[in-house]
Design an enzyme around this catalytic site. Sequence first.
Site, PDB file in Angstrom:
ATOM      1  N   LYS A   1       0.958  -1.311   0.103  1.00  0.00           N
ATOM      2  CA  LYS A   1       0.119  -0.207  -0.239  1.00  0.00           C
ATOM      3  C   LYS A   1       0.941   1.200  -0.064  1.00  0.00           C
ATOM      4  CE  LYS A   1      -3.724   1.800   2.895  1.00  0.00           C
ATOM      5  NZ  LYS A   1      -4.786   1.705   3.947  1.00  0.00           N
TER       6      LYS A   1
ATOM      7  N   SER B   1      -9.711   1.509   2.971  1.00  0.00           N
ATOM      8  CA  SER B   1      -8.765   2.225   1.993  1.00  0.00           C
ATOM      9  C   SER B   1      -7.468   1.448   1.333  1.00  0.00           C
ATOM     10  CB  SER B   1      -7.879   3.341   2.746  1.00  0.00           C
ATOM     11  OG  SER B   1      -7.213   2.802   3.607  1.00  0.00           O
TER      12      SER B   1
ATOM     13  N   SER C   1      -9.638  -0.860   7.139  1.00  0.00           N
ATOM     14  CA  SER C   1      -9.123  -0.653   5.763  1.00  0.00           C
ATOM     15  C   SER C   1      -8.394  -2.123   5.242  1.00  0.00           C
ATOM     16  CB  SER C   1      -7.962   0.439   5.803  1.00  0.00           C
ATOM     17  OG  SER C   1      -8.845   1.466   5.683  1.00  0.00           O
TER      18      SER C   1
HETATM   19  N1  GLN Z   1     -13.153   3.587   6.443  1.00  0.00           N
HETATM   20  C1  GLN Z   1     -12.126   4.132   7.827  1.00  0.00           C
HETATM   21  C2  GLN Z   1     -11.656   5.526   7.540  1.00  0.00           C
HETATM   22  O1  GLN Z   1     -12.099   6.222   6.479  1.00  0.00           O
HETATM   23  C3  GLN Z   1     -11.067   3.302   7.397  1.00  0.00           C
HETATM   24  C4  GLN Z   1      -9.570   3.808   7.477  1.00  0.00           C
HETATM   25  C5  GLN Z   1      -8.691   2.807   7.689  1.00  0.00           C
HETATM   26  O2  GLN Z   1      -8.641   1.873   8.169  1.00  0.00           O
HETATM   27  N2  GLN Z   1      -7.285   3.346   7.102  1.00  0.00           N
HETATM   28  O3  GLN Z   1     -11.105   6.168   8.556  1.00  0.00           O
END
Ligand code: GLN
Length: 462
Positions: free
Chosen positions: A59, A134, A158
């Site tokens: 990532k 994400s 995420s």
């Molecule tokens: N959907 C969560 C957010 O937008 C997940 C973020 C994450 O785990 N990086 O904060």
Amino acid sequence: MSDPGEALANAKAAADRIVKAKRLNACLTPPKELRQSLQKQGQAAHPSGVLYGMPVAVKDNICTLEFTTTCGSKILAGYRSPYEATAVAKLKAAGALVAGKTNCDEFGMGSSTEHSAYGRALHPFDKTRVPGGSSGGSAALVAAGAVPAGLGSETGGSVRQPASFCGIVGIKPTYGRVSRYGLVAFGSSLDQIGVFGRSVHDAARVLSVISGRDPRDSTCEARDPLRLPTVPESLQGFVIGIAKEYFPPDLDPAVRRACDRAIRVLKELGAAVREVSLPHTQYAVPTYYIIAPAEASSNLARYDGARYGPRYDGALDLRTLYRTTRGEGFGPEVRRRILVGTYVLSSGYYDAYYRRAQQMRALIAQDFRNVFDRGVDLLFTPTTPTPAFKAGEKLADPVAMYLSDIFVVTANLAGLPAMSLPIGRIKGLPIGGQLIGQAFLEDEMIEAAYALERMVPGAEDA
Ligand code: GLN
């Protein structure tokens, strides 16, 4: 010892497959650069490593020396980190290959990979849908068969949410299991690097390699790397909790059917299944969406055009420099988070929002401890309330987007290990089941996942 030519062959094949999957917009590394780097890495890989020749997509919020680290943001376009993340260094030391940087929501803020400055990533089986987020790019590449494993990061689901949407395995370890050194900070008390694999074993062995102590991260516990369990014959002796709060009446019926089938399998495998309650679950999303933005507003203060980020011309004074850099460099979701985070931390509102969210976080963690103290080893839940949603569907409504994290953010708030694995499909779209374990007992969670994976028809309709 493996055949020393194998890594080079794997490197070339992986580069070909990743380039072929270009339409997914899952990999941010340009094809030529990817091929060249993989070739070099394939030649240099350590043949004695336990991951010798394994391509792992990373990532783009995890620092690498081979490629740029942009976090899916315009503000870090072209940024080359002078150091690499400990997780990446450990992968390389084990003989793995860094197979490009993957698309993600900007700084990890989002649940669909639509909030990337580099365009949305596509779901591998249905281009009208999102791969989740994400870490959607890593999930899409693994699901498309381009790489056997990938790294993602979790602040609030995420890794597990995109794993569920894409029909693969995603593991978030206990907070403190994997070093955060070189993971670009979003919500430091929540952030953990997680792993994707097409099988439980692939994900687990990558996790085992990246886990363990790191003097460069004081929040990383001084423990030995995770030991992999063996595949169990049965789940006799396991007590699995089913929390009613994770099965609301409006749960998607196909998700419910898939979960019911998985629970039947757990019983057939000899596990004792017990209904439990985690009464503060309903407050998890609002709690998360106060704490994560609060920490983000502080962590993202460094992108000011002086230390990081392009220096936009025409700035006559420091304030204008900050304002133009941040105004131009951050996308709308990141700006929203910084605004919310600054608001909940500001004098007069701190007590009403931030302090209360911290108190609620403690109650949510206590809910889990209560259940585990009463003899439950693991919890089983759906990973997401629905299968992958359509692109654009939740973009105009941030709260609807946030609600897709409803079953995953609790484990981050409580710091517990959790994972998603495929438990069925509906009209070709994968459905994920979640296991939540006790702190630092990933081995038990993985053991149960091995058994479930063998017995649940993950690719069949529910
Ligand atoms: N959907 C969560 C957010 O937008 C997940 C973020 C994450 O785990 N990086 O904060």
